[in-house]
Design a protein around this motif. Structure first.
Motif, PDB file in Angstrom:
ATOM      1  N   LEU A 111      44.247  66.197  67.819  1.00  0.00           N
ATOM      2  CA  LEU A 111      43.730  65.606  69.060  1.00  0.00           C
ATOM      3  C   LEU A 111      42.716  64.498  68.777  1.00  0.00           C
ATOM      4  CD1 LEU A 111      43.311  68.885  71.161  1.00  0.00           C
ATOM      5  CD2 LEU A 111      44.815  66.987  71.743  1.00  0.00           C
ATOM      6  N   ALA A 112      41.941  64.686  67.667  1.00  0.00           N
ATOM      7  CA  ALA A 112      40.911  63.690  67.334  1.00  0.00           C
ATOM      8  C   ALA A 112      41.525  62.322  67.040  1.00  0.00           C
ATOM      9  CB  ALA A 112      40.083  64.179  66.145  1.00  0.00           C
ATOM     10  N   LYS A 113      42.766  62.313  66.604  1.00  0.00           N
ATOM     11  CA  LYS A 113      43.410  61.039  66.222  1.00  0.00           C
ATOM     12  C   LYS A 113      44.088  60.358  67.404  1.00  0.00           C
ATOM     13  CE  LYS A 113      44.069  62.481  61.445  1.00  0.00           C
ATOM     14  NZ  LYS A 113      44.948  63.201  60.541  1.00  0.00           N
ATOM     15  N   PHE A 146      35.011  61.242  62.701  1.00  0.00           N
ATOM     16  CA  PHE A 146      34.032  62.337  62.698  1.00  0.00           C
ATOM     17  C   PHE A 146      33.587  62.650  64.133  1.00  0.00           C
ATOM     18  CE2 PHE A 146      29.491  63.320  63.049  1.00  0.00           C
ATOM     19  CZ  PHE A 146      29.436  64.552  62.410  1.00  0.00           C
ATOM     20  N   LEU A 147      33.234  61.587  64.857  1.00  0.00           N
ATOM     21  CA  LEU A 147      32.749  61.778  66.238  1.00  0.00           C
ATOM     22  C   LEU A 147      33.864  62.317  67.138  1.00  0.00           C
ATOM     23  CD1 LEU A 147      30.618  58.526  66.574  1.00  0.00           C
ATOM     24  CD2 LEU A 147      29.738  60.867  66.580  1.00  0.00           C
ATOM     25  N   ALA A 148      35.089  61.860  66.898  1.00  0.00           N
ATOM     26  CA  ALA A 148      36.227  62.333  67.710  1.00  0.00           C
ATOM     27  C   ALA A 148      36.452  63.833  67.480  1.00  0.00           C
ATOM     28  CB  ALA A 148      37.473  61.537  67.366  1.00  0.00           C
ATOM     29  N   ARG A 149      36.351  64.249  66.204  1.00  0.00           N
ATOM     30  CA  ARG A 149      36.505  65.696  65.897  1.00  0.00           C
ATOM     31  C   ARG A 149      35.413  66.505  66.609  1.00  0.00           C
ATOM     32  NH1 ARG A 149      39.718  67.925  62.030  1.00  0.00           N
ATOM     33  NH2 ARG A 149      38.292  69.689  61.867  1.00  0.00           N
ATOM     34  N   ARG A 150      34.166  65.989  66.539  1.00  0.00           N
ATOM     35  CA  ARG A 150      33.049  66.709  67.190  1.00  0.00           C
ATOM     36  C   ARG A 150      33.264  66.771  68.706  1.00  0.00           C
ATOM     37  NH1 ARG A 150      28.815  67.859  63.162  1.00  0.00           N
ATOM     38  NH2 ARG A 150      27.433  68.418  64.860  1.00  0.00           N
ATOM     39  N   GLN A 171      24.658  60.719  74.426  1.00  0.00           N
ATOM     40  CA  GLN A 171      25.811  61.610  74.201  1.00  0.00           C
ATOM     41  C   GLN A 171      26.290  61.529  72.749  1.00  0.00           C
ATOM     42  OE1 GLN A 171      28.105  59.842  77.425  1.00  0.00           O
ATOM     43  NE2 GLN A 171      28.174  61.822  78.534  1.00  0.00           N
ATOM     44  N   LEU A 172      26.256  60.324  72.180  1.00  0.00           N
ATOM     45  CA  LEU A 172      26.636  60.157  70.775  1.00  0.00           C
ATOM     46  C   LEU A 172      25.657  60.889  69.856  1.00  0.00           C
ATOM     47  CD1 LEU A 172      27.733  56.412  70.769  1.00  0.00           C
ATOM     48  CD2 LEU A 172      29.201  58.369  70.295  1.00  0.00           C
ATOM     49  N   ASN A 173      24.368  60.775  70.172  1.00  0.00           N
ATOM     50  CA  ASN A 173      23.338  61.469  69.357  1.00  0.00           C
ATOM     51  C   ASN A 173      23.585  62.974  69.347  1.00  0.00           C
ATOM     52  OD1 ASN A 173      22.062  59.126  68.640  1.00  0.00           O
ATOM     53  ND2 ASN A 173      20.529  59.220  70.292  1.00  0.00           N
ATOM     54  N   GLU A 174      23.996  63.497  70.506  1.00  0.00           N
ATOM     55  CA  GLU A 174      24.298  64.943  70.586  1.00  0.00           C
ATOM     56  C   GLU A 174      25.492  65.284  69.699  1.00  0.00           C
ATOM     57  OE1 GLU A 174      24.769  66.103  74.697  1.00  0.00           O
ATOM     58  OE2 GLU A 174      22.722  65.498  75.174  1.00  0.00           O
ATOM     59  N   LEU A 175      26.481  64.390  69.632  1.00  0.00           N
ATOM     60  CA  LEU A 175      27.647  64.640  68.780  1.00  0.00           C
ATOM     61  C   LEU A 175      27.288  64.589  67.300  1.00  0.00           C
ATOM     62  CD1 LEU A 175      30.691  62.766  70.412  1.00  0.00           C
ATOM     63  CD2 LEU A 175      30.176  65.191  70.478  1.00  0.00           C
ATOM     64  N   LYS A 199      39.202  56.630  72.682  1.00  0.00           N
ATOM     65  CA  LYS A 199      38.674  55.789  73.764  1.00  0.00           C
ATOM     66  C   LYS A 199      37.525  56.493  74.483  1.00  0.00           C
ATOM     67  CE  LYS A 199      42.751  53.000  74.842  1.00  0.00           C
ATOM     68  NZ  LYS A 199      44.011  52.997  75.593  1.00  0.00           N
ATOM     69  N   ALA A 200      37.704  57.807  74.710  1.00  0.00           N
ATOM     70  CA  ALA A 200      36.658  58.588  75.393  1.00  0.00           C
ATOM     71  C   ALA A 200      35.354  58.544  74.593  1.00  0.00           C
ATOM     72  CB  ALA A 200      37.123  60.032  75.575  1.00  0.00           C
ATOM     73  N   VAL A 201      35.462  58.657  73.246  1.00  0.00           N
ATOM     74  CA  VAL A 201      34.264  58.639  72.396  1.00  0.00           C
ATOM     75  C   VAL A 201      33.589  57.265  72.474  1.00  0.00           C
ATOM     76  CG1 VAL A 201      33.449  58.741  69.989  1.00  0.00           C
ATOM     77  CG2 VAL A 201      35.073  60.445  70.829  1.00  0.00           C
TER      78      VAL A 201
END
Length: 766
Positions: free
Chosen positions: A399-401, A437-441, A416-420, A407-409
């Motif tokens: 799903l991360a790929k 990495f961020l997409a997986r999180r 929100q990015l800092n939380e990820l 796009k959502a990330v």
């Protein structure tokens, strides 16, 4: 008894009291010192600690300093707690240093030793005991033997002594009121003085009046099951509380109060007994009712309450269904059914995500049955969870790929990015790897609910599984042996299904439901619990007892009750004992029977035991009082007036009264009617209330285990008590009375009193 003996004993007691007072001052000094030291450590820590986090060695140094300070604080706190505990015991001993003396000669020795026995041990110097704890091995001689040769158990084996004197003291505020020598366990004079006292809202310790049979219960250390059958008022509950205190003393260091559980009949009873152990210088054990024990496991299911259980009418087919579900064959059927689930039959639920199926029950079932037969239920479930988590992780990667997630990330705010990112270092090789990495999180955060559902077994369908088990029962149990056919059994299943739809369970279903769940999940039971005590055993079913044995596999059990008072199960002693024998090794079961009733006067005991038919044996202790009265009035107005007069008389005689009616509805009605007549009472509606001084109105099912100076039995007429199955309930109500029992009925007395000889009561008919 010559005055000089009393004077000599008083002189010794004065000397001991003086030494206790000196020890109290020392304990007070130790408490002050420990408090001062604690404050000094805390101040020093605040002023001097420098937190070093710049280097690894600095962090280690800081951690060690903090750890050292915590250890010092814990040590001082332990010193303060011990000194406070000791001070509490010494303050009690100052008022009553000891209650008995025995003179004895050890084998092969000439010198006679004088042993004084009290609440706790007290010595003025090393190994010079002025008072011995009532639980010490040598103190057993006082409780067990008459004069002459007496054996007692020590941790290293049996010893024999020659008992030459047994002296008992009645003491108030350090003054000997009276003393007497006896060759009995506890002289009748002492026992009578204690029994003649009024009742209280709290149970008292009985260390001064422990009887020989009670002492057997208290000091037993060999049995895996100690079964105590005791008549109402025989001191079985008191003896068992002293037993807990004895075991905590005997195994000090290996047993603490948190490893002891007492299952009691209701919360009201817990409140009644909660001072006994603290009075003996011990912390209270864990106390709970069976209802609480099952309820804490089922927060989303409403389990039938004590009131509902009592008022539930079990008739016809419901009665035989209940008899089967309460039985050992049903317990064994649950075990065998669960073993069959290793091959087929497990029921699962879909794991959902955003309203769609994420893992289907079909997929989960395929995983579950893909493991070979070496996987038993608990392992099979664990392996299934691991496989699901593995599949979840691979789905996270997939799903991360996807463009949708990436796009959502990219559309997220900086916060929100800092939380990820969390605490992860941000040194990525390139932007693509950082995005992945961020997409997986992001996906992991989104799928957290799925992970939780897997870890918490939410894909198991325990409701469907339990119903499937019920439908399978005819292949495991011969229904005809319980007087039932498949149609009746089916009818019972439909009632359970209807309750489950409302998220409810009867007390009969809750234990098999939990046991089945435990088998499926491979729950191992609570291994750290070492002693289980079950009071009012007659109200437990064989299934519940078998389940408790699996829940506490390393515990020794003490079960006590009066099989004349089985108001919920109607279980008789012989069948219950036969069932228990299959759960424990026969040679590790000990049965003690207490037949003498100390609670009530001889007149009340003689009356109550004739209510029973083929009951367990009951013997009255010779303590005189008034005969019970039976008042039969033609209308309720006259009956209420008579109750009001009786209450006024009881108040004048300084007797606390409990009015006991069969149901809560009757109690509420009586409370309002007496209130209208200006009579002040306290209505006990639920088991969570406190017992308070003054007149109580209490429903019969909450009176178990309690005792009162005077008891008024309300509505003892043919309308309210007519069924033979209520005989034990009538016995339970009447046997709560210590000094006075008055029974009130309208128009026609209950036929259950027909077995009582008219010579044993005074009849008032108006």
């Amino acid at each position: 008894m010559s005055e000089s003996i009393k004077q000599q004993e008083q002189r010794r007691m004065d000397d001991v009291v003086q030494k206790i007072q000196t020890a109290e001052k020392k304990a007070q000094h130790n408490i002050r010192t420990a408090k001062r030291d604690t404050q000094a450590i805390q101040d020093d820590f605040k002023n001097n600690l420098r937190i070093k986090t710049g280097t690894y060695s600095g962090m280690m140094e800081t951690a060690l300093t903090v750890r050292q300070q915590q250890q010092q604080l814990a040590e001082r706190e332990n010193n303060r707690t011990q000194a406070a505990k000791r001070l509490d015991i010494l303050e009690k001993m100052e008022k009553k240093p000891y209650f008995a003396r025995v003179d004895l000669t050890e084998q092969d020795e000439q010198k006679t030793e004088k042993i004084y026995i009290g609440l706790a041990s007290f010595s003025d110097k090393n190994d010079h005991f002025l008072v011995y704890d009532w639980r010490a091995p040598i103190s057993s001689v006082y409780y067990d033997g008459g004069l002459g040769k007496v054996k007692y158990m020590t941790p290293v084996g049996e010893r024999e002594v020659n008992l030459e004197l047994k002296r008992q003291f009645m003491v108030e505020d350090g003054q000997i009121i009276t003393l007497f020598d006896t060759d009995e366990t506890v002289g009748d004079q002492m026992l009578l003085e204690v029994l003649d006292e009024g009742s209280d809202t709290k149970m008292k310790s009985i260390v001064t009046t422990i009887q020989k049979e009670q002492n057997k219960i208290i000091r037993d250390t060999d049995s895996d099951l100690l079964f105590v059958q005791g008549a109402a008022g025989s001191g079985k509950t008191s003896a068992v509380l002293q037993r807990i205190a004895f075991l905590l003393y005997r195994y000090r260091g290996n047993l603490n109060s948190g490893q002891v559980i007492l299952f009691s009949p209701n919360q009201l009873f817990n409140d009644y007994i909660d001072q006994v152990l603290p009075e003996l210088g011990e912390q209270n054990m864990v106390q709970m009712t069976y209802h609480q024990f099952t309820n804490r496991r089922l927060p989303k299911v409403r389990v039938e309450t004590l009131k509902e259980r009592f008022e539930e009418e079990s008739t016809g087919s419901a009665k035989v269904v209940k008899a089967l579900k309460d039985s050992l064959p049903f317990f064994h059927a649950t075990t065998r059914y669960s073993e069959r689930l290793e091959k087929k039959g497990m029921r699962f639920k879909n794991i959902m995500h955003h309203g769609e199926i994420f893992f289907s029950k079909k997929e989960i079932k395929e995983i579950y049955y893909s493991f070979n037969e070496n996987y038993h239920l608990g392992n099979r479930l664990q392996a299934t969870k691991e496989a699901l988590i593995k599949r979840l992780n691979s789905k996270v990667g997939q799903l991360a790929k996807t463009d949708e997630v990436q796009k959502a990330v990219q559309g997220l705010s900086q916060q929100q990015l800092n939380e990820l990112y969390g605490d992860e270092p941000r040194n990525f090789e390139n932007g693509d790897k950082e995005l992945l990495f961020l997409a997986r999180r992001y996906v992991m955060q989104d799928l957290k609910a799925v992970q939780t559902a897997i870890l918490r077994n939410r894909f198991l369908n325990i409701n469907a599984q339990y119903v499937h088990f019920l439908r399978s029962v005819p292949s495991f149990v011969d229904l005809s042996a319980f007087g039932m056919d498949e149609a009746k059994w089916q009818e019972g299943i439909e009632k359970t299904v209807a309750l489950l739809k409302e998220r409810r369970l009867s007390i009969t279903d809750v234990t098999p439901y939990l046991y089945l769940y435990d088998r499926i999940t491979g729950k191992k039971g609570e291994l750290e619990i070492k002693q289980i005590f079950i009071d009012e055993i007659q109200d437990y079913t064989a299934y519940q007892l078998a389940y408790l044995k699996t829940e506490f596999p390393r515990a020794k059990f003490t079960m006590l009750g009066d099989l004349n008072q089985a108001i919920f199960t109607k279980e008789n002693s012989h069948s219950l004992l036969r069932e228990l024998e299959t759960l424990f090794k026969k040679e590790k079961i000990k049965v003690v029977q207490l037949t003498t009733s100390y609670r009530s006067t001889q007149q009340i005991t003689d009356f109550t035991k004739e209510v029973l038919v083929n009951g367990e044996k009951v013997t009255a202790f010779e303590r005189n009082g008034k005969k019970p009265t039976i008042t039969v009035d033609q209308d309720e107005a006259a009956l209420l007036d008579d109750v009001k007069k009786q209450l006024a008389q009881n108040d004048e005689n300084k007797l606390t009264t409990a009015i006991i009616a069969k149901s809560l509805a009757e109690c509420e009605d009586l409370f309002e009617k007496l209130k209208a007549k200006g009579v002040k009472t306290t209505l006990i509606r639920t088991e969570n209330q406190r017992l308070v001084p003054g007149t109580l109105i209490i429903p019969s099912y909450l009176a178990k285990g309690l005792e009162f100076d005077a008891v008024i039995m309300w509505n003892a007429d043919a309308k309210h008590y007519h069924d033979e199955s209520e005989r034990q309930l009538v016995y339970t109500i009447c046997s709560r009375a210590m000094h006075q029992l008055d029974i009130f009925a309208k128009k026609e007395l209950s036929p259950l009193f027909a077995t009582v000889s008219p010579s044993l009561y005074q009849l008032n008919e108006r």
